[in-house]
Design a protein around this motif. Structure first.
Motif, PDB file in Angstrom:
ATOM      1  N   ALA A  11       0.792  -1.177   0.089  1.00 42.96           N
ATOM      2  CA  ALA A  11       0.092   0.021   0.014  1.00 42.96           C
ATOM      3  C   ALA A  11       0.844   1.118  -0.012  1.00 42.96           C
ATOM      4  CB  ALA A  11      -1.022  -0.046   1.052  1.00 42.96           C
ATOM      5  N   LEU A  12       1.884   1.235   0.713  1.00 42.62           N
ATOM      6  CA  LEU A  12       2.860   2.559   0.994  1.00 42.62           C
ATOM      7  C   LEU A  12       3.536   2.781  -0.373  1.00 42.62           C
ATOM      8  CD1 LEU A  12       4.291   1.942   4.146  1.00 42.62           C
ATOM      9  CD2 LEU A  12       2.757   3.884   3.751  1.00 42.62           C
ATOM     10  N   MET A  13       3.891   1.552  -1.014  1.00 40.77           N
ATOM     11  CA  MET A  13       4.474   1.513  -2.636  1.00 40.77           C
ATOM     12  C   MET A  13       3.428   2.285  -3.477  1.00 40.77           C
ATOM     13  SD  MET A  13       6.762  -1.701  -3.272  1.00 40.77           S
ATOM     14  CE  MET A  13       5.972  -2.853  -2.126  1.00 40.77           C
ATOM     15  N   ALA A  14       2.135   2.170  -3.306  1.00 44.81           N
ATOM     16  CA  ALA A  14       1.191   2.847  -4.338  1.00 44.81           C
ATOM     17  C   ALA A  14       0.981   3.859  -4.017  1.00 44.81           C
ATOM     18  CB  ALA A  14      -0.249   1.889  -3.923  1.00 44.81           C
ATOM     19  N   ILE A  15       1.104   4.371  -2.704  1.00 44.89           N
ATOM     20  CA  ILE A  15       0.904   5.808  -2.087  1.00 44.89           C
ATOM     21  C   ILE A  15       2.097   6.398  -2.799  1.00 44.89           C
ATOM     22  CG2 ILE A  15       0.935   7.322  -0.289  1.00 44.89           C
ATOM     23  CD1 ILE A  15      -0.555   4.954   1.485  1.00 44.89           C
ATOM     24  N   GLY A  16       3.374   6.088  -2.747  1.00 44.47           N
ATOM     25  CA  GLY A  16       4.209   6.886  -3.362  1.00 44.47           C
ATOM     26  C   GLY A  16       4.043   7.185  -4.747  1.00 44.47           C
ATOM     27  N   ILE A  17       3.861   5.989  -5.343  1.00 45.84           N
ATOM     28  CA  ILE A  17       3.702   6.070  -7.050  1.00 45.84           C
ATOM     29  C   ILE A  17       2.371   7.053  -7.232  1.00 45.84           C
ATOM     30  CG2 ILE A  17       2.936   4.967  -8.823  1.00 45.84           C
ATOM     31  CD1 ILE A  17       4.334   2.198  -7.683  1.00 45.84           C
ATOM     32  N   MET A  18       1.434   7.085  -6.384  1.00 47.11           N
ATOM     33  CA  MET A  18       0.404   8.116  -6.842  1.00 47.11           C
ATOM     34  C   MET A  18       0.591   9.347  -6.480  1.00 47.11           C
ATOM     35  SD  MET A  18      -2.841   5.474  -6.442  1.00 47.11           S
ATOM     36  CE  MET A  18      -3.956   6.899  -7.530  1.00 47.11           C
ATOM     37  N   PHE A  19       1.349   9.630  -5.105  1.00 46.14           N
ATOM     38  CA  PHE A  19       1.194  10.916  -4.539  1.00 46.14           C
ATOM     39  C   PHE A  19       2.453  11.400  -4.075  1.00 46.14           C
ATOM     40  CE2 PHE A  19      -2.805   8.696  -3.391  1.00 46.14           C
ATOM     41  CZ  PHE A  19      -3.756   9.618  -4.215  1.00 46.14           C
ATOM     42  N   GLY A  20       3.497  10.595  -4.518  1.00 47.74           N
ATOM     43  CA  GLY A  20       4.757  10.798  -3.795  1.00 47.74           C
ATOM     44  C   GLY A  20       5.414  12.064  -4.524  1.00 47.74           C
ATOM     45  N   GLN A  21       6.736  12.539  -3.903  1.00 51.23           N
ATOM     46  CA  GLN A  21       7.302  13.675  -4.558  1.00 51.23           C
ATOM     47  C   GLN A  21       8.166  13.193  -5.727  1.00 51.23           C
ATOM     48  OE1 GLN A  21      10.814  14.461  -1.807  1.00 51.23           O
ATOM     49  NE2 GLN A  21      11.224  16.617  -2.769  1.00 51.23           N
ATOM     50  N   GLN A  22       7.834  13.958  -6.694  1.00 59.65           N
ATOM     51  CA  GLN A  22       8.459  14.015  -8.094  1.00 59.65           C
ATOM     52  C   GLN A  22       9.541  14.755  -8.426  1.00 59.65           C
ATOM     53  OE1 GLN A  22       5.406  13.560 -10.996  1.00 59.65           O
ATOM     54  NE2 GLN A  22       4.049  12.771  -9.607  1.00 59.65           N
ATOM     55  N   LYS A  23       9.849  15.787  -7.839  1.00 63.46           N
ATOM     56  CA  LYS A  23      10.743  16.962  -8.152  1.00 63.46           C
ATOM     57  C   LYS A  23      11.462  17.164  -6.974  1.00 63.46           C
ATOM     58  CE  LYS A  23       7.810  18.776 -11.758  1.00 63.46           C
ATOM     59  NZ  LYS A  23       6.722  19.690 -11.666  1.00 63.46           N
ATOM     60  N   MET A  24      12.990  17.405  -7.113  1.00 66.13           N
ATOM     61  CA  MET A  24      13.651  17.911  -5.911  1.00 66.13           C
ATOM     62  C   MET A  24      13.293  19.166  -5.555  1.00 66.13           C
ATOM     63  SD  MET A  24      17.451  16.536  -7.382  1.00 66.13           S
ATOM     64  CE  MET A  24      18.220  17.632  -6.721  1.00 66.13           C
ATOM     65  N   GLY A  25      12.930  19.223  -4.274  1.00 68.90           N
ATOM     66  CA  GLY A  25      12.684  20.583  -3.657  1.00 68.90           C
ATOM     67  C   GLY A  25      11.336  20.670  -3.314  1.00 68.90           C
ATOM     68  N   ASP A  26      10.534  19.763  -3.930  1.00 62.90           N
ATOM     69  CA  ASP A  26       8.949  19.932  -3.868  1.00 62.90           C
ATOM     70  C   ASP A  26       8.831  19.180  -2.421  1.00 62.90           C
ATOM     71  OD1 ASP A  26       6.230  19.894  -3.907  1.00 62.90           O
ATOM     72  OD2 ASP A  26       6.105  18.579  -5.838  1.00 62.90           O
ATOM     73  N   GLN A  27       8.702  20.292  -1.542  1.00 70.62           N
ATOM     74  CA  GLN A  27       8.467  19.773  -0.045  1.00 70.62           C
ATOM     75  C   GLN A  27       6.733  19.666   0.126  1.00 70.62           C
ATOM     76  OE1 GLN A  27      10.923  19.075   2.229  1.00 70.62           O
ATOM     77  NE2 GLN A  27      12.039  19.326   0.460  1.00 70.62           N
ATOM     78  N   GLU A  28       6.045  20.333  -0.556  1.00 78.85           N
ATOM     79  CA  GLU A  28       4.757  20.210  -0.462  1.00 78.85           C
ATOM     80  C   GLU A  28       4.164  18.859  -0.738  1.00 78.85           C
ATOM     81  OE1 GLU A  28       0.434  22.067  -1.941  1.00 78.85           O
ATOM     82  OE2 GLU A  28       2.356  23.398  -2.046  1.00 78.85           O
TER      83      GLU A  28
END
Length: 153
Positions: A60-77
């Motif tokens: 489930a955590l992998m799915a959350i990361g893929i769907m909602f995770g940080q994609q760009k360096m510096g994108d803290q939000e």
């Protein structure tokens, strides 16, 4: 077919591990092929082979990361949001099942031959683990729907 049913099918009928079953159940939402989901989830079962965080949770955590995770360096939000979603998932899983730790859920140390024997003798891998897969799928499905609904509004 519901996500719980799909996760159950992957685990109990297709013989996949808990982490694979959950991630594969959400493969379309994650834009993964079935093969990629199964490969990615293949090393996380039985608490990463150490009795740590339940493989259903790591799927489930992998799915959350893929769907909602940080994609760009510096994108803290995005980073903060993904971690918040992951934390919510783990809290809800713990509330529903008493823990998110494999050894605690199974009440056995799966890193020992005695613990594995206990699990096999009591059919835990066959009867209990599918319930954890289904629980993870149910909780994750609800969270994903709520998060996607927020983005639409």
């Amino acid at each position: 077919m519901s996500k719980e049913e799909l996760g159950y099918e992957y685990f109990s009928e297709k013989g996949m591990m808990c982490s694979q079953a959950v991630l594969a159940a959400f493969r379309k939402e994650c834009k993964l092929t079935e093969k990629d989901a199964l490969m990615l989830g293949s090393c996380f079962a039985t608490g990463m082979n150490r009795g740590n965080v339940c493989g259903a949770c790591t799927g489930a955590l992998m799915a959350i990361g893929i769907m909602f995770g940080q994609q760009k360096m510096g994108d803290q939000e995005t980073r903060i949001n993904a971690r918040s979603i992951a934390d919510r998932f783990l809290k809800e899983f713990e509330e529903a099942n008493g823990s998110c730790i494999c050894n605690e859920l199974l009440k056995a140390d799966v890193t020992t031959p005695e613990g594995v024997k206990y699990c096999k003798d009591n059919n835990l891998f066959k009867d209990f683990c599918p319930l954890m897969v289904m629980s993870a799928c149910e909780i994750l499905d609800k969270i994903i729907k709520e998060e996607l609904s927020k983005k639409e509004n």
